[in-house]
Write a protein that holds these residues in place. Structure first.
Motif, PDB file in Angstrom:
ATOM      1  N   VAL A 160       0.134   3.248   2.827  1.00  0.00           N
ATOM      2  CA  VAL A 160       0.365   1.929   2.193  1.00  0.00           C
ATOM      3  C   VAL A 160      -0.906   1.087   2.293  1.00  0.00           C
ATOM      4  N   LEU A 161      -1.584   1.142   3.444  1.00  0.00           N
ATOM      5  CA  LEU A 161      -2.836   0.392   3.591  1.00  0.00           C
ATOM      6  C   LEU A 161      -3.901   0.907   2.616  1.00  0.00           C
ATOM      7  N   ASN A 162      -3.951   2.230   2.450  1.00  0.00           N
ATOM      8  CA  ASN A 162      -4.921   2.776   1.500  1.00  0.00           C
ATOM      9  C   ASN A 162      -4.616   2.314   0.080  1.00  0.00           C
ATOM     10  N   ARG A 163      -3.304   2.221  -0.225  1.00  0.00           N
ATOM     11  CA  ARG A 163      -2.911   1.865  -1.591  1.00  0.00           C
ATOM     12  C   ARG A 163      -3.283   0.437  -1.970  1.00  0.00           C
ATOM     13  N   ILE A 164      -3.485  -0.441  -0.984  1.00  0.00           N
ATOM     14  CA  ILE A 164      -3.826  -1.830  -1.353  1.00  0.00           C
ATOM     15  C   ILE A 164      -5.342  -2.017  -1.377  1.00  0.00           C
ATOM     16  N   GLN A 165      -6.089  -0.949  -1.077  1.00  0.00           N
ATOM     17  CA  GLN A 165      -7.550  -1.088  -1.032  1.00  0.00           C
ATOM     18  C   GLN A 165      -8.220  -0.493  -2.269  1.00  0.00           C
ATOM     19  N   PHE A 166      -9.124  -1.289  -2.860  1.00  0.00           N
ATOM     20  CA  PHE A 166      -9.880  -0.830  -4.026  1.00  0.00           C
ATOM     21  C   PHE A 166     -10.744   0.385  -3.653  1.00  0.00           C
ATOM     22  N   ARG A 167     -11.101   0.442  -2.404  1.00  0.00           N
ATOM     23  CA  ARG A 167     -11.947   1.536  -1.947  1.00  0.00           C
ATOM     24  C   ARG A 167     -11.302   2.899  -2.235  1.00  0.00           C
ATOM     25  N   TYR A 168      -9.954   2.955  -2.118  1.00  0.00           N
ATOM     26  CA  TYR A 168      -9.257   4.228  -2.314  1.00  0.00           C
ATOM     27  C   TYR A 168      -8.487   4.290  -3.625  1.00  0.00           C
ATOM     28  N   ASN A 169      -8.214   3.120  -4.219  1.00  0.00           N
ATOM     29  CA  ASN A 169      -7.204   3.101  -5.284  1.00  0.00           C
ATOM     30  C   ASN A 169      -7.620   2.174  -6.421  1.00  0.00           C
ATOM     31  N   GLN A 170      -8.930   2.169  -6.719  1.00  0.00           N
ATOM     32  CA  GLN A 170      -9.439   1.150  -7.645  1.00  0.00           C
ATOM     33  C   GLN A 170      -8.809   1.243  -9.031  1.00  0.00           C
ATOM     34  N   ALA A 171      -8.714   2.463  -9.552  1.00  0.00           N
ATOM     35  CA  ALA A 171      -8.224   2.616 -10.936  1.00  0.00           C
ATOM     36  C   ALA A 171      -6.851   1.975 -11.118  1.00  0.00           C
TER      37      ALA A 171
END
Length: 1150
Positions: A481-492
């Motif tokens: 969930v933390l990764n999903r809110i970060q542009f670093r991992y989920n920009q598109a």
């Protein structure tokens, strides 16, 4: 015959004319009247039967069927029995003859008319109604027609509308329930037959890479389940007709499951069949062998099929024999999942059905495994993307129902591998193809986390073992969930989210996404605090380092300052890092509540690390004024820099309760650490409190100041230079430097409460009230300087020079004073005392200006809002004499004409003035003691003689709501004004001795309440009903002699009429409860006097029907039985009226 033929041609031309685009509305009305008159004739149905048999015109067919529908539903009781027999015989024959040639909507309408006849006559006069339907289903050529009839029967008979009496509704349900096992057996047979018949063809596929799937698929999940083998069978290759038929069966099942109770009639074989079809939604196998078929959702760009091999289709009609429409097959899956969800949504599960339930879950999780399985051709995400959206929605619904309704039942079962299920749910969640799908899955996790939290709280002893079982799942969930809110991992994905348009909850799509994600993070934090913190904090640190390192890229030339990062790639990376930092700061703020209270000491070092870091960041942001920099991409980077700074201030504000606890724990020991934190936080905020700073930042720093002064309350705050600077900014007269209104108000609030609220941890003697009082007085004197100059104004003219300036001074000053008073309304007497002393002069100025501006509702609205706040917070400090003077001024100013003129302009400032005036009176009448009792007569007379006559016949919802609340408070708080005896004495002496005073005013108030029940406004109705119930529970209103003898039956009558006319159907339960409470005062009188009188007064029913209604109203005294009787009375009375109104004139009933 010839005349009927002519009538048909005439009707056809009329219908065609009616629906023609050139026909005028007037001509349409003429035709409509003509058609209605024709339908009303006795025997019109015979003509319609002829029309139906001899026309190809769809409009004529629909009209004729409507005539039949009207006849059956509204006039059937008056139709001769010979005619009924003829209709019952002719219509089914017509259906059999024409069902293939007429459009489907005509066929369905004809089915509904036949079912409506069954609803009236089965089984007594139409004994073969249901048998005929079952025979149709069993006949291969007519099965689809039989299924349409069955579905319509389930819809119309299981939950019939109002036009049946309760006894008939109960009889129909009982008859249908008797048929359920037979029906379910038949439907199971059809599904099994079609599956088996078509599976045989595909049961020996050539060897392929997928043939070894079945074992790998199941893995460790549900090993040895007898259904796992069944579900691994190859998919059936249904032809188009079989598909349509199976769709109809599943539609029937879905509707049946919506009302039949869970029982063993729903057999394992039926469940297995439904699950076979559920696979149609999730199977992606492709068989590209010549002469074979292309499976449901296979993607032609899969690398396994050449798009050129797909034959062209025209409207689905030119399909090859073995070829499938993707949508049709998905529909089978959707319908099967609808059936499953109908079963799973039932919370009441009989013991003997629990095993079936477990079996169902096993079967569904087999499907979940198929959905989340990866292979060479598909990632999980691409697999889910290719599925039908409705199927995915249904599947997500299933998972939500499973977790919210049944997890507590199943979780402890050794046959249910909960951890493996969570692993599948995890894969399903984080491979959702749409944002909405992802939100829906996050909701499921939230429900699961709530379940876990509740479970742990109820079983503290084995807390650790429960947590250990789920720890790995929670850790994975948090990280993802933390990764999903970060542009670093989920920009598109994140770039797609809209961050501008507000939804109904006043948040953008991006804010909703972030908020829902952070709620899941917070719930995991509650369960695994140290782990969650150690996951989040390093990620925050990493982004902070980028932000804190920006200083080295600032280049100053002359007066301008630039951020020297210009390469496109660097700017993009900086944008992503800043957006992530902003989100992570919000996450850290959201977790503040998990560091306070009992866990303060245990988690102190973690919280301290966070707060120190936040203070460092906010100071850095303010010192380097990053919001003021020129950047390479100003439209992107500037808002990013402002947002990070604002979020850091907001996150620090979230830790104000932690700081307050820190202050109280360490106040006697080493304070230097605490003092440094607070001083730095104030130093970070104060430079931002200026009109030159972007408003988002300005407001964040103001809110932080308010939290520090109201929650933390450090004793040394007032002496800090930064605070002195803010004080000077606010109190010096400089229009150009004035802050925007909202920020100005917040800063004034912060300065005021800093001087008014008691310091924690210090005795009264050390509170320095004297100094603080004089400081507060000088603060308010400065804030009201311009306002107090207006004191001498005696009268004004509309064109007076400077009038607008006077108004703007009033409209700027009073909201600030109101806010100052509001902020200390719940505080100690001392705080309120000092506040009133500082305000005293401004209050007197307001009172003297009130009559001057009485014709200016925009100003009086502001003044009354101020007085309302004063009355709510400082009435004790103002004293009785002055309060009396204010009320007297108001009562004399509001003449009847003034009130009427204001109320009539609904929604205007004048209307709001009257509302606020009534609110002030509500506060006055609630005051205990005798001080304000002398005003009661004039307040009552204002209500009943001045305001009520104006609003009685108008909607005026806002004024009405306040007026009735005032009446309620007068009655509730001043009961002794009307009834001298206490409840106790009236009980002891018997209720006959009610000593009554001011009877006329009491009666007028009750009449006003009664009158409001006859009006359409549901909000007023609900409010007033609750007021009456409250007066009864607190003061035994319904038992008082005056009410009992002259009002009780009137109220019951009005409430019953409301139920009969379906005026406020949403409030059925509340109305029925009130009727019960009124009737229970004297049940004997209710049954012997009221009911006969009520029934005799009922129009539209005859004496024998009245006798039936009276007989069915059981003489019960408990609430459930009484409620049932009231519902039955209302339903049957409506039904009798409907029947009687549709009888042809001159009908003789025996």
């Amino acid at each position: 015959m010839a005349s009927e033929e002519a009538s048909l041609r005439a009707l056809e031309s009329l219908m065609t004319e009616f629906f023609h685009s050139c026909t005028t509305n007037e001509r349409k009305r003429e035709i409509e009247e003509l058609l209605n008159n024709f339908a009303q004739q006795t025997g019109a149905w015979r003509h319609c039967l002829f029309f139906l048999s001899n026309t190809q015109n769809e409009y004529v067919m629909m009209y004729s069927l409507t005539v039949f529908e009207n006849l059956v539903n509204k006039m059937w009781i008056g139709v001769a029995s010979q005619d009924k027999m003829e209709i019952r015989s002719c219509l089914p024959k017509l259906l059999l003859a024409q069902h293939k040639s007429v459009p489907y909507f005509i066929r369905n309408k004809l089915c509904k008319v036949i079912v409506d006849i069954g609803r009236q006559d089965w089984p007594m006069f139409y004994h073969d109604f249901f048998t005929n339907t079952l025979q149709l289903i069993q006949s291969p050529a007519l099965a689809s027609l039989g299924l349409v009839m069955l579905k319509t029967t389930s819809e119309e008979l299981a939950c019939p509308r109002e036009d049946l009496c309760v006894a008939r509704k109960e009889e129909l349900r009982k008859l249908l329930l008797e048929q359920v096992p037979t029906v379910l057996g038949l439907l199971t047979g059809i599904l099994e037959t079609y599956w088996d018949k078509h599976s045989v063809i595909a049961s020996t596929p050539p060897p392929s890479p997928t043939s070894g799937e079945s074992v790998e698929l199941l893995g460790s999940l549900f090993q040895g389940s007898q259904y796992s083998k069944l579900l691994c069978q190859p998919m059936a290759a249904l032809d188009n007709e079989s598909q349509q038929l199976c769709c109809l069966v599943l539609e029937c099942l879905a509707h049946l499951f919506s009302w039949i109770p869970l029982s063993t009639s729903i057999t394992p074989t039926l469940l297995a069949s439904i699950f076979h079809f559920a696979r149609f939604g999730c199977d992606l196998r492709t068989k590209a062998k010549t002469g074979s078929f292309i499976s449901s959702n296979s993607s032609s760009s899969n690398g396994q099929l050449n798009p050129g091999t797909l034959p062209p289709t025209s409207n689905g009609g030119g399909r090859q024999p073995g070829e499938y429409n993707k949508g049709d097959r998905a529909r089978l899956g959707v319908l099967a999942m609808t059936c499953v969800n109908e079963l799973v949504s039932k919370n009441c599960v009989p013991m003997d059905f629990e095993e079936y339930l477990l079996r169902m879950f096993q079967q569904t999780f087999f499907l979940l495994q198929k959905l989340t399985r990866e292979n060479n051709a598909h990632t999980v995400k691409s697999r889910l993307q290719e599925l039908d959206e409705s199927y995915l929605e249904k599947f997500t619904d299933f998972l939500r129902l499973f977790v919210s309704v049944h997890l507590r039942r199943i979780e402890s079962s050794p046959q249910f591998p909960i951890v493996e299920f969570l692993a599948l749910l995890f894969k399903y969640t984080f491979n959702q193809p749409t944002h909405e799908g992802y939100f829906a899955c996050l909701d499921i996790w939230s429900v699961f986390l709530d379940f876990l939290t509740t479970k742990i709280k109820s079983r503290l002893a084995d807390r650790e073992s429960v947590l250990n079982r789920y720890k790995d799942a929670l850790v994975l969930l948090l990280r993802e969930v933390l990764n999903r809110i970060q542009f670093r991992y989920n920009q598109a994905q994140l770039e797609e989210l809209d961050d501008e348009t507000l939804d109904d909850d006043q948040q953008t799509e991006w804010q909703r996404y972030l908020r829902q994600s952070l709620e899941v993070v917070a719930k995991v934090m509650e369960l695994l605090p140290s782990h969650a913190f150690s996951t989040l904090f390093p990620v925050l640190q990493e982004n902070l380092d980028v932000y804190l390192g920006l200083q080295q890229f600032i280049v100053t030339t002359g007066t301008s300052r630039r951020l020297n990062i210009t390469a496109e790639n660097d700017c993009r990376r900086l944008h992503c890092s800043l957006r992530d930092l902003s989100s992570l700061l919000q996450a850290v703020g959201r977790l503040a509540e998990y560091f306070i209270g009992e866990v303060f000491a245990a988690r102190f070092s973690d919280a301290l690390a966070v707060v120190e870091r936040l203070v460092e960041v906010t100071c850095y942001g303010s010192q380097t004024s990053l919001y003021d920099l020129e950047t390479a991409v100003p439209s992107v980077l500037k808002p990013d820099l402002i947002d990070v700074h604002a979020q850091a201030l907001a996150a620090l504000q979230a830790y104000s309760h932690w700081l307050a606890q820190f202050y109280s724990e360490v106040h006697s020991q080493n304070q230097s650490q605490f003092i440094t934190l607070i001083t730095s936080a104030v130093d970070a905020s104060s430079p931002l409190i200026t009109a030159k700073v972007p408003e988002k930042l300005l407001l964040s720093s103001c809110h932080l100041m308010v939290s520090i002064t109201s929650t933390v309350r450090p004793v040394f705050l007032v002496s800090l230079p930064a605070v002195q600077n803010i004080f000077n900014l606010i109190t010096t007269e400089n229009r150009t430097r004035r802050l925007p209104q909202e920020a100005h108000m917040l800063v004034c609030r912060a300065l005021s409460i800093m001087l008014l609220l008691p310091w924690p941890n210090l005795p009264e003697s050390e509170q320095q009230w004297q100094t603080r009082s004089s400081n507060h007085a000088s603060l308010l004197a400065a804030l009201t300087r311009e306002y107090r100059i207006l004191r001498g104004t005696m009268n004004i003219t509309p064109r007076q020079p400077g009038l607008d300036d006077m108004k703007s001074v009033i409209q700027q000053t009073l909201p600030i004073l109101r806010d100052v008073v509001d902020s200390i309304s719940g505080e100690s007497t001392k705080s309120r005392q000092i506040c009133y002393q500082s305000l005293q002069e401004s209050v007197q100025v307001s009172l003297s200006l009130f009559p001057v501006f009485i014709q200016h509702p925009d100003v009086t609205d502001e003044m009354l809002a101020f007085f309302l706040t004063l009355f709510q917070a400082l009435r004790v400090q103002m004293g009785v004499a002055f309060t009396g003077q204010i009320i007297h001024t108001f009562l004399s100013m509001f003449t009847r004409e003034q009130l009427a003129a204001s109320i009539l302009q609904e929604g205007s400032a004048g209307c709001r003035v009257v509302q606020k005036f009534l609110k002030i009176l509500q506060v006055v009448v609630q005051e205990p003691g005798q001080a304000f009792k002398p005003f009661l007569p004039s307040i009552l007379s204002l209500c009943m003689e001045q305001v009520y006559p104006v609003v009685a016949e108008r909607s005026s919802p806002d004024v009405k709501a306040e007026l009735f609340e005032l009446l309620y408070q007068i009655l509730h708080q001043n009961w002794r004004y009307f009834f001298k005896t206490s409840v106790l004495t009236s009980v002891q002496r018997g209720a006959a001795e009610d000593a009554m005073e001011n009877e006329a005013q009491f009666t007028a108030a009750m009449q006003a309440f009664g009158q409001s029940f006859l009006q359409p406004d549901i909000h007023i109705f609900k409010q007033n009903l609750s007021y009456l119930e409250s007066l009864n529970s607190k003061h035994k209103l319904y038992h008082r002699k005056l009410f009992r003898t002259s009002m009780l039956f009137h109220f019951i009558n009005v409430l019953l009429q409301v139920l009969l006319h379906k005026g406020h159907d949403l409030l059925q339960d509340e109305i029925t409860l009130a009727i019960y409470n009124m009737a229970s005062v004297d049940f004997d009188a209710f049954y012997s006097a009221f009911m006969p009188e009520f029934l005799n007064g009922c129009q539209g029913v005859d004496s024998s029907q009245r006798a039936v209604l009276a007989r069915n109203f059981k003489l019960e005294r408990d609430l459930p039985s009484f409620t049932q009787s009231v519902q039955r009375l209302v339903n049957d009375l409506r039904y009798y009226r409907l029947c009687n109104s549709s009888l042809p004139t001159g009908t003789i009933k025996l």
